[in-house]
Design a protein around this motif. Sequence first.
Motif, mmCIF file in Angstrom:
data_model
loop_
_atom_site.group_PDB
_atom_site.id
_atom_site.type_symbol
_atom_site.label_atom_id
_atom_site.label_comp_id
_atom_site.label_asym_id
_atom_site.label_seq_id
_atom_site.Cartn_x
_atom_site.Cartn_y
_atom_site.Cartn_z
ATOM 1 N N LEU A 62 0.831 -1.197 0.000
ATOM 2 C CA LEU A 62 0.000 0.000 0.000
ATOM 3 C C LEU A 62 0.870 1.253 0.000
ATOM 4 N N ALA A 63 1.938 1.243 0.782
ATOM 5 C CA ALA A 63 2.837 2.397 0.816
ATOM 6 C C ALA A 63 3.406 2.683 -0.567
ATOM 7 N N ALA A 64 3.754 1.620 -1.292
ATOM 8 C CA ALA A 64 4.278 1.799 -2.653
ATOM 9 C C ALA A 64 3.207 2.356 -3.584
ATOM 10 N N THR A 65 1.967 1.902 -3.407
ATOM 11 C CA THR A 65 0.859 2.397 -4.227
ATOM 12 C C THR A 65 0.584 3.876 -3.968
ATOM 13 N N LEU A 66 0.710 4.285 -2.703
ATOM 14 C CA LEU A 66 0.391 5.657 -2.322
ATOM 15 C C LEU A 66 1.537 6.638 -2.565
ATOM 16 N N ALA A 67 2.744 6.124 -2.776
ATOM 17 C CA ALA A 67 3.921 6.992 -2.931
ATOM 18 C C ALA A 67 3.698 7.996 -4.063
ATOM 19 N N GLY A 68 3.878 9.276 -3.753
ATOM 20 C CA GLY A 68 3.731 10.326 -4.746
ATOM 21 C C GLY A 68 2.307 10.721 -5.061
ATOM 22 N N LYS A 69 1.310 10.068 -4.424
ATOM 23 C CA LYS A 69 -0.096 10.348 -4.717
ATOM 24 C C LYS A 69 -0.822 11.036 -3.565
ATOM 25 N N VAL A 70 -0.114 11.257 -2.456
ATOM 26 C CA VAL A 70 -0.710 11.894 -1.287
ATOM 27 C C VAL A 70 0.040 13.193 -1.023
ATOM 28 N N ARG A 71 -0.689 14.291 -1.018
ATOM 29 C CA ARG A 71 -0.042 15.602 -0.906
ATOM 30 C C ARG A 71 0.569 15.847 0.473
ATOM 31 N N HIS A 72 0.058 15.179 1.492
ATOM 32 C CA HIS A 72 0.571 15.377 2.852
ATOM 33 C C HIS A 72 0.931 14.013 3.456
ATOM 34 N N PRO A 73 1.928 13.330 2.913
ATOM 35 C CA PRO A 73 2.244 11.979 3.376
ATOM 36 C C PRO A 73 2.688 11.919 4.837
ATOM 37 N N GLN A 74 3.209 13.029 5.374
ATOM 38 C CA GLN A 74 3.693 13.042 6.752
ATOM 39 C C GLN A 74 2.553 12.881 7.758
ATOM 40 N N ARG A 75 1.330 13.066 7.311
ATOM 41 C CA ARG A 75 0.183 12.943 8.211
ATOM 42 C C ARG A 75 -0.319 11.495 8.322
ATOM 43 N N VAL A 76 0.192 10.629 7.465
ATOM 44 C CA VAL A 76 -0.343 9.264 7.355
ATOM 45 C C VAL A 76 0.707 8.252 7.811
ATOM 46 N N ARG A 77 0.284 7.281 8.596
ATOM 47 C CA ARG A 77 1.123 6.133 8.940
ATOM 48 C C ARG A 77 0.326 4.857 8.712
ATOM 49 N N LEU A 78 1.042 3.818 8.316
ATOM 50 C CA LEU A 78 0.455 2.496 8.152
ATOM 51 C C LEU A 78 0.897 1.623 9.322
ATOM 52 N N ILE A 79 -0.038 0.878 9.875
ATOM 53 C CA ILE A 79 0.250 -0.017 11.000
ATOM 54 C C ILE A 79 -0.142 -1.430 10.591
ATOM 55 N N ALA A 80 0.793 -2.363 10.743
ATOM 56 C CA ALA A 80 0.539 -3.737 10.311
ATOM 57 C C ALA A 80 1.025 -4.721 11.371
ATOM 58 N N PHE A 81 0.731 -5.986 11.125
ATOM 59 C CA PHE A 81 0.971 -7.035 12.103
ATOM 60 C C PHE A 81 1.724 -8.189 11.449
ATOM 61 N N ASP A 82 2.229 -9.096 12.267
ATOM 62 C CA ASP A 82 2.909 -10.271 11.730
ATOM 63 C C ASP A 82 1.937 -11.101 10.898
ATOM 64 N N ALA A 83 2.464 -11.790 9.908
ATOM 65 C CA ALA A 83 1.641 -12.626 9.037
ATOM 66 C C ALA A 83 0.880 -13.665 9.861
ATOM 67 N N GLY A 84 -0.403 -13.784 9.606
ATOM 68 C CA GLY A 84 -1.243 -14.773 10.279
ATOM 69 C C GLY A 84 -1.921 -14.271 11.542
ATOM 70 N N PHE A 85 -1.449 -13.168 12.106
ATOM 71 C CA PHE A 85 -2.000 -12.668 13.377
ATOM 72 C C PHE A 85 -3.449 -12.214 13.217
ATOM 73 N N VAL A 86 -3.704 -11.344 12.253
ATOM 74 C CA VAL A 86 -5.063 -10.828 12.046
ATOM 75 C C VAL A 86 -6.000 -11.944 11.585
ATOM 76 N N ASP A 87 -5.503 -12.804 10.722
ATOM 77 C CA ASP A 87 -6.338 -13.907 10.235
ATOM 78 C C ASP A 87 -6.724 -14.855 11.364
ATOM 79 N N ALA A 88 -5.813 -15.061 12.334
ATOM 80 C CA ALA A 88 -6.127 -15.922 13.477
ATOM 81 C C ALA A 88 -7.219 -15.301 14.345
ATOM 82 N N ILE A 89 -7.163 -13.973 14.531
ATOM 83 C CA ILE A 89 -8.237 -13.291 15.269
ATOM 84 C C ILE A 89 -9.555 -13.420 14.516
#
Length: 219
Positions: free
Chosen positions: A149-176
Amino acid sequence: MKYTCTIEHLPGSRPLEVPPRQPRHGAGCGTGHVPEMGDYGPRPVPASGLPLPVRDRIVLDAAPGEVPWHIALKFLGYLLYREWEPRVEEGVGWHYKPDLVSLDAAGNIRLWLDCGNIAARKTDRVAAKLGEDTPFRILRRTEKDARQLAATLAGKVRHPQRVRLIAFDAGFVDAIAAGLDSTNRIKALRGTDRLDLTFETRQDRLELHSRLHVLELKE
């Protein structure tokens, strides 16, 4: 289907991000967040003036066709930002609607959370409209998903410093997502870079652990 989650926050837990002491929007709102020593370190006090409890209860109402991993991400968004008192699936009168939002005492947005898939156009417009001091966070299932997603958004968001992406280890969200039941009891140990959960449902008991992967957007 409704998912009721009762969350016990274990001693030693810390927020991923601390809420502001004063509302970020609207002069003269007057109320803020006053740190108070609690069972797991300094805890902010919401606008009501009452300290947040060590136990939380949240009910997630699945929309028609909503996939389980999206519900799991909304649960995690609430869990990670519970000091901000986020509201789930509440509109703010904009064209776009957040998955979770935190409002100050005057009803102004002080935190915007989206979960999963999000278009560059929405990211750009929401970030621009929120303003400089309002966090915009996007939760993704895995670090790989977040980097894509970060690669997709690169250069397309005028204020990138306002945005952060938060992710988890593989399988963690799917297990929940696979383990969520109509009634869930969760013990949570939260850190600034790690999350440890014990899930108890009517059918099962799960021990789940994940690092927190936080990515900044590039210009």
